[in-house]
Design a protein around this motif. Structure first.
Motif, PDB file in Angstrom:
ATOM      1  N   ALA A  10       0.830  -1.207   0.000  1.00  0.00           N
ATOM      2  CA  ALA A  10       0.000   0.000   0.000  1.00  0.00           C
ATOM      3  C   ALA A  10       0.863   1.256   0.000  1.00  0.00           C
ATOM      4  CB  ALA A  10      -0.940  -0.001   1.207  1.00  0.00           C
ATOM      5  N   VAL A  11       1.931   1.265   0.789  1.00  0.00           N
ATOM      6  CA  VAL A  11       2.840   2.408   0.810  1.00  0.00           C
ATOM      7  C   VAL A  11       3.427   2.621  -0.583  1.00  0.00           C
ATOM      8  CG1 VAL A  11       5.066   3.251   1.666  1.00  0.00           C
ATOM      9  CG2 VAL A  11       3.424   2.296   3.265  1.00  0.00           C
ATOM     10  N   ALA A  12       3.880   1.558  -1.204  1.00  0.00           N
ATOM     11  CA  ALA A  12       4.479   1.666  -2.543  1.00  0.00           C
ATOM     12  C   ALA A  12       3.459   2.170  -3.553  1.00  0.00           C
ATOM     13  CB  ALA A  12       5.030   0.308  -2.978  1.00  0.00           C
ATOM     14  N   ARG A  13       2.234   1.643  -3.483  1.00  0.00           N
ATOM     15  CA  ARG A  13       1.199   2.036  -4.441  1.00  0.00           C
ATOM     16  C   ARG A  13       0.799   3.495  -4.259  1.00  0.00           C
ATOM     17  NH1 ARG A  13      -3.984   2.326  -4.335  1.00  0.00           N
ATOM     18  NH2 ARG A  13      -4.265   1.216  -2.389  1.00  0.00           N
ATOM     19  N   VAL A  14       0.565   3.914  -3.029  1.00  0.00           N
ATOM     20  CA  VAL A  14       0.154   5.290  -2.767  1.00  0.00           C
ATOM     21  C   VAL A  14       1.281   6.253  -3.111  1.00  0.00           C
ATOM     22  CG1 VAL A  14      -0.519   6.914  -0.956  1.00  0.00           C
ATOM     23  CG2 VAL A  14      -1.572   4.661  -1.042  1.00  0.00           C
ATOM     24  N   ALA A 142      -2.250   6.321   5.789  1.00  0.00           N
ATOM     25  CA  ALA A 142      -3.420   7.191   5.879  1.00  0.00           C
ATOM     26  C   ALA A 142      -3.085   8.617   5.435  1.00  0.00           C
ATOM     27  CB  ALA A 142      -3.975   7.185   7.303  1.00  0.00           C
ATOM     28  N   ARG A 143      -1.955   9.146   5.899  1.00  0.00           N
ATOM     29  CA  ARG A 143      -1.583  10.519   5.526  1.00  0.00           C
ATOM     30  C   ARG A 143      -1.288  10.616   4.034  1.00  0.00           C
ATOM     31  NH1 ARG A 143       2.579  14.426   8.709  1.00  0.00           N
ATOM     32  NH2 ARG A 143       0.698  15.343   9.588  1.00  0.00           N
ATOM     33  N   GLY A 151      -5.848  16.438   0.180  1.00  0.00           N
ATOM     34  CA  GLY A 151      -6.218  16.755   1.553  1.00  0.00           C
ATOM     35  C   GLY A 151      -5.048  16.649   2.506  1.00  0.00           C
ATOM     36  N   GLU A 152      -5.382  16.525   3.790  1.00  0.00           N
ATOM     37  CA  GLU A 152      -4.354  16.427   4.827  1.00  0.00           C
ATOM     38  C   GLU A 152      -4.905  15.634   6.004  1.00  0.00           C
ATOM     39  OE1 GLU A 152      -1.187  16.080   6.162  1.00  0.00           O
ATOM     40  OE2 GLU A 152      -0.844  17.764   4.820  1.00  0.00           O
ATOM     41  N   LEU A 153      -4.007  14.966   6.708  1.00  0.00           N
ATOM     42  CA  LEU A 153      -4.335  14.254   7.933  1.00  0.00           C
ATOM     43  C   LEU A 153      -3.389  14.745   9.015  1.00  0.00           C
ATOM     44  CD1 LEU A 153      -5.865  11.996   9.450  1.00  0.00           C
ATOM     45  CD2 LEU A 153      -4.040  10.438   8.731  1.00  0.00           C
ATOM     46  N   GLU A 154      -3.960  15.213  10.124  1.00  0.00           N
ATOM     47  CA  GLU A 154      -3.151  15.752  11.215  1.00  0.00           C
ATOM     48  C   GLU A 154      -3.676  15.255  12.545  1.00  0.00           C
ATOM     49  OE1 GLU A 154      -3.668  19.938  10.611  1.00  0.00           O
ATOM     50  OE2 GLU A 154      -1.943  20.056   9.262  1.00  0.00           O
ATOM     51  N   LEU A 155      -2.805  15.278  13.525  1.00  0.00           N
ATOM     52  CA  LEU A 155      -3.188  15.009  14.897  1.00  0.00           C
ATOM     53  C   LEU A 155      -3.542  16.341  15.531  1.00  0.00           C
ATOM     54  CD1 LEU A 155      -3.370  13.093  17.365  1.00  0.00           C
ATOM     55  CD2 LEU A 155      -0.947  13.595  17.775  1.00  0.00           C
ATOM     56  N   GLN A 156      -4.750  16.448  16.060  1.00  0.00           N
ATOM     57  CA  GLN A 156      -5.206  17.689  16.672  1.00  0.00           C
ATOM     58  C   GLN A 156      -4.706  17.817  18.103  1.00  0.00           C
ATOM     59  OE1 GLN A 156      -7.171  20.130  14.856  1.00  0.00           O
ATOM     60  NE2 GLN A 156      -6.011  18.795  13.501  1.00  0.00           N
ATOM     61  N   ARG A 157      -4.469  19.029  18.524  1.00  0.00           N
ATOM     62  CA  ARG A 157      -4.146  19.302  19.927  1.00  0.00           C
ATOM     63  C   ARG A 157      -5.461  19.306  20.684  1.00  0.00           C
ATOM     64  NH1 ARG A 157       1.027  20.535  20.108  1.00  0.00           N
ATOM     65  NH2 ARG A 157       1.998  21.570  18.358  1.00  0.00           N
ATOM     66  N   ARG A 158      -5.455  18.682  21.871  1.00  0.00           N
ATOM     67  CA  ARG A 158      -6.676  18.665  22.668  1.00  0.00           C
ATOM     68  C   ARG A 158      -6.351  18.550  24.137  1.00  0.00           C
ATOM     69  NH1 ARG A 158      -9.938  13.216  21.392  1.00  0.00           N
ATOM     70  NH2 ARG A 158     -11.023  13.810  23.243  1.00  0.00           N
ATOM     71  N   GLU A 159      -7.283  18.975  24.931  1.00  0.00           N
ATOM     72  CA  GLU A 159      -7.155  18.874  26.379  1.00  0.00           C
ATOM     73  C   GLU A 159      -7.584  17.477  26.805  1.00  0.00           C
ATOM     74  OE1 GLU A 159      -5.991  21.266  28.481  1.00  0.00           O
ATOM     75  OE2 GLU A 159      -5.542  22.424  26.673  1.00  0.00           O
ATOM     76  N   GLY A 160      -6.955  16.950  27.817  1.00  0.00           N
ATOM     77  CA  GLY A 160      -7.369  15.667  28.372  1.00  0.00           C
ATOM     78  C   GLY A 160      -6.820  14.487  27.599  1.00  0.00           C
ATOM     79  N   PRO A 161      -7.290  13.309  27.969  1.00  0.00           N
ATOM     80  CA  PRO A 161      -6.759  12.088  27.361  1.00  0.00           C
ATOM     81  C   PRO A 161      -7.274  11.881  25.941  1.00  0.00           C
ATOM     82  CG  PRO A 161      -8.562  11.549  28.839  1.00  0.00           C
ATOM     83  CD  PRO A 161      -8.306  13.035  28.971  1.00  0.00           C
ATOM     84  N   GLY A 162      -6.616  10.995  25.262  1.00  0.00           N
ATOM     85  CA  GLY A 162      -7.061  10.606  23.933  1.00  0.00           C
ATOM     86  C   GLY A 162      -6.308  11.293  22.824  1.00  0.00           C
ATOM     87  N   ALA A 163      -6.516  10.764  21.638  1.00  0.00           N
ATOM     88  CA  ALA A 163      -5.946  11.333  20.420  1.00  0.00           C
ATOM     89  C   ALA A 163      -7.095  11.625  19.479  1.00  0.00           C
ATOM     90  CB  ALA A 163      -4.966  10.349  19.776  1.00  0.00           C
ATOM     91  N   CYS A 164      -6.951  12.681  18.697  1.00  0.00           N
ATOM     92  CA  CYS A 164      -7.988  13.054  17.745  1.00  0.00           C
ATOM     93  C   CYS A 164      -7.310  13.376  16.415  1.00  0.00           C
ATOM     94  CB  CYS A 164      -8.781  14.249  18.260  1.00  0.00           C
ATOM     95  SG  CYS A 164     -10.246  14.602  17.266  1.00  0.00           S
ATOM     96  N   PHE A 165      -7.582  12.554  15.421  1.00  0.00           N
ATOM     97  CA  PHE A 165      -7.015  12.752  14.091  1.00  0.00           C
ATOM     98  C   PHE A 165      -8.039  13.465  13.226  1.00  0.00           C
ATOM     99  CE2 PHE A 165      -4.488   9.428  15.886  1.00  0.00           C
ATOM    100  CZ  PHE A 165      -3.216   9.717  15.431  1.00  0.00           C
ATOM    101  N   GLU A 166      -7.575  14.493  12.511  1.00  0.00           N
ATOM    102  CA  GLU A 166      -8.460  15.273  11.653  1.00  0.00           C
ATOM    103  C   GLU A 166      -8.063  15.072  10.193  1.00  0.00           C
ATOM    104  OE1 GLU A 166     -10.068  19.379  12.564  1.00  0.00           O
ATOM    105  OE2 GLU A 166      -8.626  19.833  10.955  1.00  0.00           O
TER     106      GLU A 166
END
Length: 175
Positions: A10-14, A142-143, A151-166
């Motif tokens: 997949a990496v090679a193809r993309v 994914a990126r 488009g773009e894929l980023e990790l959002q800054r957020r308060e508290g636990p967890g990760a949020c990808f946008e």
């Protein structure tokens, strides 16, 4: 080994570009539901629930690639969620963009790892990598898929636990 081979291909193809794959109108909500179905067994084993909210959006793209991107984000969120956790999938339209967020309730991502997690084979700090049996290529793929769609894929800054990808994908041109 099979998963690693698939991910390397997949990496090679993309990386090689879209090639012959046709761009069509892709219903992002329907594709997200399909991706949820692909990771449901892993989520059920950990009692992780999915909550999907927001607007319906249709974007130009290659459905198979976008499905892989979404599946990678959801697998990542499930792996890093606590047992009984919730993965939130939110979609909205912002101007000329569709914005889709996948947020988990896991330990989050250390500041030092924010960009490195998108590097091939980088597994992140020990708190996120200890119980992760992934290949270290999911976020890289994914990126690259996001970028190949303008488009773009980023990790959002957020308060508290967890990760949020946008994920930001352009809407189809008007007219």
């Amino acid at each position: 080994l099979r998963r690693l081979t698939e991910d390397l291909l997949a990496v090679a193809r993309v990386s090689a570009g879209p090639g012959e794959a046709p761009v069509t109108s892709v219903d992002l909500q329907a594709l997200t539901q399909e991706a949820v179905a692909l990771v449901l067994a892993e989520a059920a084993a950990r009692r992780v629930e999915f909550v999907q909210t927001g607007a319906r959006a249709v974007v130009p793209g290659r459905g198979e690639d976008l499905l892989r991107l979404l599946r990678n984000l959801l697998e990542n969120a499930v792996r890093h969620s606590p047992d009984g956790g919730v993965v939130r999938i939110e979609c909205e339209v912002q101007g000329a963009w569709t914005v889709l967020r996948v947020c988990d309730e896991g330990p989050g991502v250390a500041e030092a790892d924010r960009e490195r997690i998108f590097e091939a084979f980088y597994r992140g700090s020990s708190e996120r990598a200890d119980n992760d049996f992934g290949t270290g290529l999911g976020l890289t793929i994914a990126r690259e898929i996001a970028r190949s769609h303008g488009g773009e894929l980023e990790l959002q800054r957020r308060e508290g636990p967890g990760a949020c990808f946008e994920l930001r994908l352009p809407l189809p041109p008007l007219g």
